[in-house]
Scaffold this motif. Sequence first.
Motif, mmCIF file in Angstrom:
data_model
loop_
_atom_site.group_PDB
_atom_site.id
_atom_site.type_symbol
_atom_site.label_atom_id
_atom_site.label_comp_id
_atom_site.label_asym_id
_atom_site.label_seq_id
_atom_site.Cartn_x
_atom_site.Cartn_y
_atom_site.Cartn_z
ATOM 1 N N ASP A 53 -38.117 -14.028 32.599
ATOM 2 C CA ASP A 53 -39.212 -13.261 32.000
ATOM 3 C C ASP A 53 -40.436 -13.245 32.915
ATOM 4 O OD1 ASP A 53 -37.676 -12.731 29.774
ATOM 5 O OD2 ASP A 53 -38.671 -14.229 28.495
ATOM 6 N N GLN A 56 -39.779 -10.959 35.902
ATOM 7 C CA GLN A 56 -39.833 -9.565 35.471
ATOM 8 C C GLN A 56 -41.287 -9.118 35.278
ATOM 9 O OE1 GLN A 56 -37.869 -8.744 31.781
ATOM 10 N NE2 GLN A 56 -38.023 -6.544 32.027
ATOM 11 N N SER A 57 -42.108 -9.964 34.681
ATOM 12 C CA SER A 57 -43.513 -9.602 34.480
ATOM 13 C C SER A 57 -44.240 -9.477 35.819
ATOM 14 C CB SER A 57 -44.218 -10.616 33.576
ATOM 15 O OG SER A 57 -44.391 -11.842 34.236
ATOM 16 N N ARG A 59 -42.904 -8.531 38.641
ATOM 17 C CA ARG A 59 -42.464 -7.261 39.238
ATOM 18 C C ARG A 59 -43.196 -6.083 38.594
ATOM 19 N NH1 ARG A 59 -37.117 -8.792 37.943
ATOM 20 N NH2 ARG A 59 -36.631 -10.515 39.292
ATOM 21 N N MET A 60 -43.358 -6.136 37.272
ATOM 22 C CA MET A 60 -44.063 -5.061 36.566
ATOM 23 C C MET A 60 -45.521 -4.985 37.017
ATOM 24 S SD MET A 60 -42.391 -5.369 32.720
ATOM 25 C CE MET A 60 -43.966 -5.262 31.997
ATOM 26 N N ILE A 61 -46.174 -6.127 37.171
ATOM 27 C CA ILE A 61 -47.566 -6.158 37.623
ATOM 28 C C ILE A 61 -47.678 -5.590 39.029
ATOM 29 C CG2 ILE A 61 -49.437 -7.712 38.312
ATOM 30 C CD1 ILE A 61 -48.565 -9.491 35.910
ATOM 31 N N ASP A 63 -45.674 -3.465 40.466
ATOM 32 C CA ASP A 63 -45.400 -2.037 40.394
ATOM 33 C C ASP A 63 -46.645 -1.286 39.886
ATOM 34 O OD1 ASP A 63 -43.733 0.301 40.548
ATOM 35 O OD2 ASP A 63 -43.554 0.220 38.353
ATOM 36 N N LEU A 64 -47.274 -1.787 38.843
ATOM 37 C CA LEU A 64 -48.487 -1.148 38.326
ATOM 38 C C LEU A 64 -49.614 -1.175 39.362
ATOM 39 C CD1 LEU A 64 -48.518 -2.482 34.660
ATOM 40 C CD2 LEU A 64 -48.181 -0.121 35.395
#
Length: 70
Positions: A53, A56-57, A59-61, A63-64
């Motif tokens: 988790d 994944q978070s 990677r999302m940060i 990407d944003l």
Amino acid sequence: MIVGRDGFIISQLRLNYTCEMEKAMYAAHGVGYETYGRKHKVRMKIEKVRQQDYLQSQRMIADLDRRVHA
């Protein structure tokens, strides 16, 4: 302290937790802190999920961040 079949020493975790933390542990993982502290396999399974988790978070940060600064 518990000695396992292979002679390894297994110690129980001494965790301080609140009622809200207990509820959250049950909601997220289906076990309580007593079981988490006592059973190594359960602890490792939960920590593996937490690690996934977290990654994944991150990677999302990233990407944003790329999208905002592009």
